[in-house]
Design a protein around this motif. Structure first.
Motif, PDB file in Angstrom:
ATOM      1  N   GLY A 195       4.263   0.304   1.042  1.00 14.25           N
ATOM      2  CA  GLY A 195       4.808  -0.057  -0.270  1.00 14.25           C
ATOM      3  C   GLY A 195       3.971   0.516  -1.393  1.00 14.25           C
ATOM      4  O   GLY A 195       4.505   1.037  -2.383  1.00 14.25           O
ATOM      5  N   ARG A 196       2.649   0.438  -1.268  1.00 11.93           N
ATOM      6  CA  ARG A 196       1.755   0.963  -2.304  1.00 11.93           C
ATOM      7  C   ARG A 196       1.853   2.486  -2.374  1.00 11.93           C
ATOM      8  O   ARG A 196       1.831   3.062  -3.467  1.00 11.93           O
ATOM      9  N   ILE A 197       1.986   3.148  -1.220  1.00 13.19           N
ATOM     10  CA  ILE A 197       2.145   4.605  -1.215  1.00 13.19           C
ATOM     11  C   ILE A 197       3.407   4.991  -1.980  1.00 13.19           C
ATOM     12  O   ILE A 197       3.389   5.890  -2.818  1.00 13.19           O
ATOM     13  N   GLN A 198       4.508   4.297  -1.704  1.00 17.59           N
ATOM     14  CA  GLN A 198       5.758   4.587  -2.421  1.00 17.59           C
ATOM     15  C   GLN A 198       5.611   4.341  -3.916  1.00 17.59           C
ATOM     16  O   GLN A 198       6.091   5.131  -4.736  1.00 17.59           O
ATOM     17  N   GLU A 199       4.944   3.235  -4.270  1.00 19.39           N
ATOM     18  CA  GLU A 199       4.743   2.910  -5.684  1.00 19.39           C
ATOM     19  C   GLU A 199       3.925   4.004  -6.381  1.00 19.39           C
ATOM     20  O   GLU A 199       4.284   4.467  -7.474  1.00 19.39           O
ATOM     21  N   LEU A 200       2.834   4.431  -5.757  1.00 21.22           N
ATOM     22  CA  LEU A 200       1.987   5.465  -6.356  1.00 21.22           C
ATOM     23  C   LEU A 200       2.723   6.794  -6.471  1.00 21.22           C
ATOM     24  O   LEU A 200       2.620   7.473  -7.499  1.00 21.22           O
ATOM     25  N   GLU A 201       3.459   7.170  -5.431  1.00 18.89           N
ATOM     26  CA  GLU A 201       4.217   8.423  -5.486  1.00 18.89           C
ATOM     27  C   GLU A 201       5.252   8.382  -6.609  1.00 18.89           C
ATOM     28  O   GLU A 201       5.459   9.362  -7.314  1.00 18.89           O
ATOM     29  N   GLY A 202       5.898   7.228  -6.788  1.00 18.89           N
ATOM     30  CA  GLY A 202       6.872   7.082  -7.863  1.00 18.89           C
ATOM     31  C   GLY A 202       6.226   7.202  -9.232  1.00 18.89           C
ATOM     32  O   GLY A 202       6.746   7.882 -10.123  1.00 18.89           O
ATOM     33  N   LYS A 203       5.093   6.535  -9.405  1.00 17.68           N
ATOM     34  CA  LYS A 203       4.394   6.593 -10.696  1.00 17.68           C
ATOM     35  C   LYS A 203       3.926   8.012 -11.002  1.00 17.68           C
ATOM     36  O   LYS A 203       4.046   8.481 -12.132  1.00 17.68           O
ATOM     37  N   ASN A 211      12.239   8.361 -18.578  1.00 15.11           N
ATOM     38  CA  ASN A 211      11.390   7.293 -18.067  1.00 15.11           C
ATOM     39  C   ASN A 211       9.995   7.813 -17.743  1.00 15.11           C
ATOM     40  O   ASN A 211       9.351   7.350 -16.830  1.00 15.11           O
ATOM     41  N   ARG A 212       9.539   8.804 -18.513  1.00 15.97           N
ATOM     42  CA  ARG A 212       8.203   9.361 -18.333  1.00 15.97           C
ATOM     43  C   ARG A 212       7.169   8.332 -18.772  1.00 15.97           C
ATOM     44  O   ARG A 212       7.314   7.692 -19.798  1.00 15.97           O
ATOM     45  N   VAL A 213       6.131   8.185 -17.970  1.00 13.95           N
ATOM     46  CA  VAL A 213       5.079   7.215 -18.252  1.00 13.95           C
ATOM     47  C   VAL A 213       3.831   7.969 -18.689  1.00 13.95           C
ATOM     48  O   VAL A 213       3.340   8.823 -17.953  1.00 13.95           O
ATOM     49  N   PRO A 214       3.302   7.675 -19.896  1.00 15.30           N
ATOM     50  CA  PRO A 214       2.101   8.385 -20.330  1.00 15.30           C
ATOM     51  C   PRO A 214       0.885   7.964 -19.508  1.00 15.30           C
ATOM     52  O   PRO A 214       0.754   6.809 -19.116  1.00 15.30           O
ATOM     53  N   CYS A 220       4.962  10.453 -14.225  1.00  8.85           N
ATOM     54  CA  CYS A 220       3.930  10.392 -15.250  1.00  8.85           C
ATOM     55  C   CYS A 220       3.920  11.654 -16.107  1.00  8.85           C
ATOM     56  O   CYS A 220       4.310  12.731 -15.674  1.00  8.85           O
ATOM     57  N   GLN A 221       3.500  11.472 -17.333  1.00 13.12           N
ATOM     58  CA  GLN A 221       3.294  12.584 -18.248  1.00 13.12           C
ATOM     59  C   GLN A 221       1.810  12.541 -18.599  1.00 13.12           C
ATOM     60  O   GLN A 221       1.356  11.653 -19.318  1.00 13.12           O
ATOM     61  N   VAL A 222       1.050  13.481 -18.051  1.00 13.90           N
ATOM     62  CA  VAL A 222      -0.402  13.486 -18.255  1.00 13.90           C
ATOM     63  C   VAL A 222      -0.704  14.063 -19.627  1.00 13.90           C
ATOM     64  O   VAL A 222      -0.249  15.153 -19.971  1.00 13.90           O
ATOM     65  N   ILE A 223      -1.463  13.297 -20.390  1.00 14.58           N
ATOM     66  CA  ILE A 223      -1.833  13.710 -21.738  1.00 14.58           C
ATOM     67  C   ILE A 223      -3.348  13.891 -21.776  1.00 14.58           C
ATOM     68  O   ILE A 223      -4.102  12.937 -21.569  1.00 14.58           O
ATOM     69  N   VAL A 282      -5.739  11.950 -18.144  1.00 17.54           N
ATOM     70  CA  VAL A 282      -6.167  12.797 -17.032  1.00 17.54           C
ATOM     71  C   VAL A 282      -6.930  11.956 -16.008  1.00 17.54           C
ATOM     72  O   VAL A 282      -6.715  12.064 -14.795  1.00 17.54           O
ATOM     73  N   GLY A 283      -7.819  11.081 -16.484  1.00 18.83           N
ATOM     74  CA  GLY A 283      -8.598  10.221 -15.591  1.00 18.83           C
ATOM     75  C   GLY A 283      -7.723   9.243 -14.827  1.00 18.83           C
ATOM     76  O   GLY A 283      -7.976   8.954 -13.655  1.00 18.83           O
ATOM     77  N   GLY A 284      -6.698   8.718 -15.484  1.00 13.30           N
ATOM     78  CA  GLY A 284      -5.784   7.790 -14.820  1.00 13.30           C
ATOM     79  C   GLY A 284      -5.005   8.456 -13.704  1.00 13.30           C
ATOM     80  O   GLY A 284      -4.841   7.888 -12.620  1.00 13.30           O
ATOM     81  N   GLU A 285      -4.540   9.678 -13.957  1.00 11.15           N
ATOM     82  CA  GLU A 285      -3.811  10.402 -12.919  1.00 11.15           C
ATOM     83  C   GLU A 285      -4.729  10.705 -11.739  1.00 11.15           C
ATOM     84  O   GLU A 285      -4.345  10.547 -10.576  1.00 11.15           O
ATOM     85  N   LYS A 286      -5.955  11.098 -12.037  1.00 13.36           N
ATOM     86  CA  LYS A 286      -6.914  11.417 -10.981  1.00 13.36           C
ATOM     87  C   LYS A 286      -7.185  10.188 -10.111  1.00 13.36           C
ATOM     88  O   LYS A 286      -7.218  10.287  -8.882  1.00 13.36           O
ATOM     89  N   ALA A 287      -7.350   9.033 -10.734  1.00 16.88           N
ATOM     90  CA  ALA A 287      -7.620   7.799  -9.982  1.00 16.88           C
ATOM     91  C   ALA A 287      -6.445   7.434  -9.072  1.00 16.88           C
ATOM     92  O   ALA A 287      -6.646   7.043  -7.915  1.00 16.88           O
ATOM     93  N   LEU A 288      -5.211   7.574  -9.577  1.00 20.22           N
ATOM     94  CA  LEU A 288      -4.040   7.267  -8.744  1.00 20.22           C
ATOM     95  C   LEU A 288      -3.916   8.254  -7.586  1.00 20.22           C
ATOM     96  O   LEU A 288      -3.593   7.864  -6.462  1.00 20.22           O
TER      97      LEU A 288
END
Length: 159
Positions: free
Chosen positions: A61-69, A3-6, A73-76, A9-15
């Motif tokens: 709730g948002r903290i849990q959601e972000l930590e889960g994502k 269940n890895r989510v692509p 995540c698989q940073v490409i 790098v910029g997306g991971e940094k923003a989250l």
């Protein structure tokens, strides 16, 4: 089950920045708001208290959601991948509408990063699904609500 989510790098940094903001600024602020509201007395009819508690629930709730994502995540980093002219996740694609010669440019990103105003489209969008795996010079057909539209892939950039 994979269940890895692509994610770029910029997306991971923003989250990660949003998560840091929630944990270090928003969470302490709402805790202080709850403490202030408690001092006003009767909690049953204290609107400030109930509003702060509700906001706390949203933040947690948002903290849990972000930590889960972020944990799934698989940073490409597309800049580290050799350029082959093939459309892959993270590339920026310049396409030309065959009917009207109008050029458009999109970056293919993860669902959480998609932002059409900034020309970032989800890897799961119909146009991205049509483009993935194709190469510069290929013609792709995209089914839209207005019918089938054909695009020529003009350029694939690793930026």
């Amino acid at each position: 089950m994979n269940n890895r989510v692509p994610m770029t790098v910029g997306g991971e940094k923003a989250l990660r920045q949003e998560l840091e903001q929630l944990k270090t600024i928003e969470r302490p602020r709402v805790i202080a708001d709850i403490a202030d509201a408690r001092e006003h007395g009767d909690l049953k009819e204290n609107a400030e208290y109930h509003a702060a508690r509700e906001q706390q629930g949203f933040i947690e709730g948002r903290i849990q959601e972000l930590e889960g994502k972020l944990s799934n995540c698989q940073v490409i980093d597309v800049t580290a991948i050799p350029h082959s002219g093939k459309v892959i996740f993270g590339t920026t694609v310049s396409i030309i509408n065959i009917d009207n010669d109008k050029e458009q440019r999109y970056q293919i990103v993860g669902d959480d990063e998609a932002d059409i105003k900034n020309r970032k489209i989800s890897v799961n969008s119909p146009i991205a699904r049509a483009l993935i795996g194709k190469e510069e010079g290929d013609i792709v057909a995209v089914t839209t609500p207005n019918g089938l539209i054909e695009y020529e892939i003009d350029e694939v950039l690793h930026i």
